[in-house]
Scaffold this motif. Structure first.
Motif, PDB file in Angstrom:
ATOM      1  N   CYS A 256      31.301  57.899  31.779  1.00 60.02           N
ATOM      2  CA  CYS A 256      31.771  56.788  30.966  1.00 60.02           C
ATOM      3  C   CYS A 256      32.299  57.318  29.642  1.00 60.02           C
ATOM      4  CB  CYS A 256      30.640  55.785  30.706  1.00 60.02           C
ATOM      5  SG  CYS A 256      31.079  54.435  29.567  1.00 60.02           S
ATOM      6  N   LEU A 257      33.478  56.855  29.258  1.00 59.53           N
ATOM      7  CA  LEU A 257      34.022  57.103  27.928  1.00 59.53           C
ATOM      8  C   LEU A 257      33.974  55.777  27.185  1.00 59.53           C
ATOM      9  CD1 LEU A 257      35.535  58.723  25.746  1.00 59.53           C
ATOM     10  CD2 LEU A 257      37.678  58.094  26.907  1.00 59.53           C
ATOM     11  N   GLU A 258      33.179  55.734  26.136  1.00 58.67           N
ATOM     12  CA  GLU A 258      33.073  54.528  25.308  1.00 58.67           C
ATOM     13  C   GLU A 258      33.945  54.727  24.070  1.00 58.67           C
ATOM     14  OE1 GLU A 258      29.742  51.925  22.804  1.00 58.67           O
ATOM     15  OE2 GLU A 258      29.207  53.865  23.668  1.00 58.67           O
ATOM     16  N   VAL A 259      34.973  53.915  23.936  1.00 55.60           N
ATOM     17  CA  VAL A 259      35.926  54.026  22.832  1.00 55.60           C
ATOM     18  C   VAL A 259      35.600  52.952  21.791  1.00 55.60           C
ATOM     19  CG1 VAL A 259      38.347  53.874  22.177  1.00 55.60           C
ATOM     20  CG2 VAL A 259      37.707  54.913  24.373  1.00 55.60           C
ATOM     21  N   GLY A 260      35.419  53.371  20.541  1.00 55.62           N
ATOM     22  CA  GLY A 260      35.036  52.437  19.484  1.00 55.62           C
ATOM     23  C   GLY A 260      33.543  52.202  19.480  1.00 55.62           C
ATOM     24  N   ALA A 261      32.764  53.277  19.612  1.00 51.32           N
ATOM     25  CA  ALA A 261      31.317  53.163  19.783  1.00 51.32           C
ATOM     26  C   ALA A 261      30.590  52.783  18.500  1.00 51.32           C
ATOM     27  CB  ALA A 261      30.756  54.478  20.329  1.00 51.32           C
ATOM     28  N   GLY A 262      31.207  53.011  17.333  1.00 52.35           N
ATOM     29  CA  GLY A 262      30.537  52.698  16.077  1.00 52.35           C
ATOM     30  C   GLY A 262      29.221  53.437  15.946  1.00 52.35           C
ATOM     31  N   ARG A 263      28.211  52.736  15.457  1.00 49.78           N
ATOM     32  CA  ARG A 263      26.879  53.331  15.292  1.00 49.78           C
ATOM     33  C   ARG A 263      26.050  53.287  16.560  1.00 49.78           C
ATOM     34  NH1 ARG A 263      26.056  54.525  10.027  1.00 49.78           N
ATOM     35  NH2 ARG A 263      27.436  53.493   8.514  1.00 49.78           N
ATOM     36  N   GLY A 264      26.639  52.726  17.613  1.00 47.11           N
ATOM     37  CA  GLY A 264      26.026  52.888  18.924  1.00 47.11           C
ATOM     38  C   GLY A 264      25.164  51.762  19.442  1.00 47.11           C
ATOM     39  N   THR A 265      25.364  50.539  18.966  1.00 46.67           N
ATOM     40  CA  THR A 265      24.572  49.434  19.516  1.00 46.67           C
ATOM     41  C   THR A 265      24.854  49.246  20.997  1.00 46.67           C
ATOM     42  OG1 THR A 265      24.480  48.297  17.381  1.00 46.67           O
ATOM     43  CG2 THR A 265      24.087  46.968  19.340  1.00 46.67           C
ATOM     44  N   LYS A 266      26.134  49.217  21.382  1.00 50.94           N
ATOM     45  CA  LYS A 266      26.440  49.063  22.802  1.00 50.94           C
ATOM     46  C   LYS A 266      26.088  50.335  23.576  1.00 50.94           C
ATOM     47  CE  LYS A 266      29.891  45.351  22.931  1.00 50.94           C
ATOM     48  NZ  LYS A 266      30.187  45.025  21.533  1.00 50.94           N
ATOM     49  N   THR A 267      26.194  51.488  22.942  1.00 47.92           N
ATOM     50  CA  THR A 267      25.763  52.730  23.601  1.00 47.92           C
ATOM     51  C   THR A 267      24.308  52.608  24.015  1.00 47.92           C
ATOM     52  OG1 THR A 267      27.229  53.964  22.121  1.00 47.92           O
ATOM     53  CG2 THR A 267      25.629  55.236  23.377  1.00 47.92           C
ATOM     54  N   PHE A 268      23.453  52.210  23.080  1.00 49.43           N
ATOM     55  CA  PHE A 268      22.026  52.027  23.341  1.00 49.43           C
ATOM     56  C   PHE A 268      21.818  51.061  24.503  1.00 49.43           C
ATOM     57  CE2 PHE A 268      18.151  49.625  22.937  1.00 49.43           C
ATOM     58  CZ  PHE A 268      17.184  50.508  22.493  1.00 49.43           C
ATOM     59  N   MET A 269      22.525  49.933  24.483  1.00 46.53           N
ATOM     60  CA  MET A 269      22.312  48.926  25.514  1.00 46.53           C
ATOM     61  C   MET A 269      22.780  49.418  26.881  1.00 46.53           C
ATOM     62  SD  MET A 269      22.972  45.323  23.501  1.00 46.53           S
ATOM     63  CE  MET A 269      24.682  45.616  23.074  1.00 46.53           C
ATOM     64  N   MET A 270      23.897  50.138  26.922  1.00 47.56           N
ATOM     65  CA  MET A 270      24.344  50.689  28.207  1.00 47.56           C
ATOM     66  C   MET A 270      23.346  51.719  28.735  1.00 47.56           C
ATOM     67  SD  MET A 270      28.518  50.924  28.006  1.00 47.56           S
ATOM     68  CE  MET A 270      28.715  51.470  26.319  1.00 47.56           C
ATOM     69  N   MET A 271      22.820  52.549  27.835  1.00 45.70           N
ATOM     70  CA  MET A 271      21.814  53.530  28.248  1.00 45.70           C
ATOM     71  C   MET A 271      20.559  52.827  28.764  1.00 45.70           C
ATOM     72  SD  MET A 271      23.153  56.589  27.546  1.00 45.70           S
ATOM     73  CE  MET A 271      21.844  57.761  27.226  1.00 45.70           C
ATOM     74  N   ALA A 272      20.170  51.728  28.095  1.00 40.71           N
ATOM     75  CA  ALA A 272      18.976  50.984  28.507  1.00 40.71           C
ATOM     76  C   ALA A 272      19.150  50.387  29.898  1.00 40.71           C
ATOM     77  CB  ALA A 272      18.669  49.884  27.485  1.00 40.71           C
ATOM     78  N   HIS A 273      20.325  49.810  30.163  1.00 38.78           N
ATOM     79  CA  HIS A 273      20.537  49.204  31.490  1.00 38.78           C
ATOM     80  C   HIS A 273      20.721  50.271  32.566  1.00 38.78           C
ATOM     81  CE1 HIS A 273      20.400  45.058  30.307  1.00 38.78           C
ATOM     82  NE2 HIS A 273      21.213  45.312  29.289  1.00 38.78           N
ATOM     83  N   ALA A 274      21.297  51.386  32.211  1.00 38.33           N
ATOM     84  CA  ALA A 274      21.376  52.483  33.183  1.00 38.33           C
ATOM     85  C   ALA A 274      19.982  52.939  33.576  1.00 38.33           C
ATOM     86  CB  ALA A 274      22.172  53.645  32.592  1.00 38.33           C
TER      87      ALA A 274
END
Length: 471
Positions: A256-274
């Motif tokens: 997955c390439l996350e574009v516009g990740a910022g400080r990573g709120t959605k990164t955290f949530m994607m990792m949590a659901h994975a």
């Protein structure tokens, strides 16, 4: 005892928040907790102070319009006195505070700002109170513009922006969205599945209720979670529920390439659901700013959810951003999922971010942001593997940034190899635990499968998402 001593603590705090935000060029919402804590306000007074300060910020242009109409020389008004008058006018126009209370308290606020301003404040606020109905009804403008101006004044928004919202959503949905502008936005969190037991203790103290997505809860007093250390430990993150649904729908096996990740709120949530779904994946998080990339990596490391690689750079030039990764692989790397969380107007989140509407400009919403969003989509398309997916998200309710960007992309050479697919379909194979989330996504989809939520009263924020599949 002087009259100033009768000024309520909540109003005094709201005045300090506004003045500090102006003097320090900070957002009022960022300073609210700091000011209320420094003054030792109880929860009720702090909540009132926040509502006054954030509301006066959100409606500042309309409040100034109402004030300037009755001022002899608006340009001569001291900035601190204007802060005080904005609070009084906000109470009169939008909170429907009894005029005698709003005027007398506004006078004391103005007196606190400048001893000589009490008489002026009394005269001005009385005029605002007398004219409030006519002002909100836009009786002073030509009839052909009256409906639009009245809508704008009642919502505390610029007229040009209200016209864009109506054009994008239609009358009924636009009115429902505008009616929510001064209502408190609900708060939701996503729980780290590895820390669920510890987070549950903090959430019980908050009176949290579960939402349709696994690990998602609506909370009443986010300050309780802050004091518990849950955010600092990466036990939870705060995120609007509709944004959580989008993040969950972007989780697929592979890279997955996350574009516009910022400080990573959605990164955290994607990792949590994975982790919940036992999905193996490699995650690259891209943001323009190095500082945000470091913050993202640090939070993910603290969470224990896995590891990511964060890279900084301009998302309209992915070859430059991913040059190191490409060099390691010996070829341009393609991804199973490319998630573009695009910079946008933020018009779906204006209840939370009152500074947004009065800092926007028509050129940005009509041309600049849609142009940037299309450029990011076209660039991202070249990094989607065969059979892969491209997910595009904004927190806007404007058609130019949402459906317009989708149509422009599909009409471009880079979009020719993609087809739209319903966002809800991305979670249909995630198992029974995600059944309610599938329903929540589908409830906001149109006939093309495009997801658009609206910030209506009692509901979560306005978010848009399109899911493209490479065919």
């Amino acid at each position: 005892m002087s009259k100033a001593a009768h000024l309520s603590r909540g109003r005094r705090a709201a005045f300090r928040i506004l003045s500090s935000a102006r003097e320090r060029d900070r957002y009022a919402r960022e300073l609210a907790s700091e000011v209320c804590a420094a003054m030792g306000l109880e929860a009720r007074d702090a909540a009132f102070a926040r509502r006054l300060a954030l509301g006066a910020t959100a409606a500042c242009g309309c409040l100034d319009d109402a004030l300037d109409r009755v001022l002899d020389d608006p340009r001569a008004l001291d900035p601190e006195v204007r802060d005080a008058l904005r609070i009084g006018a906000y109470e009169l126009l939008y909170l429907k505070t009894p005029p005698q209370v709003a005027v007398s308290q506004g006078v004391e606020l103005a007196r606190a700002a400048s001893r000589g301003a009490a008489g002026l404040a009394n005269a001005v606020l009385r005029r605002v109170a007398e004219d409030s109905v006519a002002f909100l009804d836009a009786g002073d403008v030509p009839e052909r513009h009256r409906i639009a101006v009245s809508r704008a004044r009642r919502a505390g928004l610029p007229t040009w922006l209200v016209r864009r919202i109506v054009d994008s959503l239609g009358d009924e949905r636009a009115d429902a969205t505008l009616a929510s502008q001064f209502e408190p936005a609900p708060i939701a969190v996503q729980v780290n599945p590895l820390r669920a037991e510890g987070a549950a203790v903090s959430l019980r103290g908050d009176g949290a209720r579960p939402l349709g997505l696994p690990g998602s809860f609506a909370v009443e007093r986010v300050a309780e979670l802050v004091r518990s250390g849950a955010f600092a430990r990466a036990d939870v993150v705060a995120s609007d529920y509709h944004a959580q649904l989008i993040a969950a729908a972007a989780v697929r096996p592979g890279s997955c390439l996350e574009v516009g990740a910022g400080r990573g709120t959605k990164t955290f949530m994607m990792m949590a659901h994975a982790r919940r779904r036992e999905v193996d994946r490699v995650h690259i998080a891209l943001d323009l700013y190095e500082g945000k990339c470091r913050a993202n990596e640090q939070r993910v490391a603290c969470s224990g959810l896995g590891s990511i690689k964060a890279v900084s750079g301009d998302a309209t030039d992915l070859d430059a951003c991913l040059s190191g990764i490409d060099a390691e692989a010996g070829r341009p790397v393609l991804f199973d999922t490319v998630f573009v969380d695009a910079p946008c107007s933020g018009t779906g989140t204006m209840r939370r971010h009152g500074e947004i509407p009065w800092r926007l400009a028509p050129q940005a919403c009509d041309v600049e942001l849609p142009g940037l969003q299309l450029a990011m989509l076209r660039e991202a398309a070249g990094r989607v593997a065969a059979g892969g997916e491209l997910v595009y998200a904004t927190c806007s309710v404007l058609r130019a940034e949402n459906q317009g960007a989708v149509d422009a992309f599909l009409a471009s050479p880079e979009g020719e190899g993609f087809a739209l697919a319903p966002l809800s379909g991305a979670l249909r194979g995630a198992g029974p635990a995600y059944g309610a989330a599938v329903w929540d996504l589908a409830a906001c989809e149109d006939e093309r499968g495009l997801f658009q939520s609206l910030p209506v009263c009692g509901g979560f924020d306005g978010h848009f998402c399109a899911r493209f599949v490479r065919v």
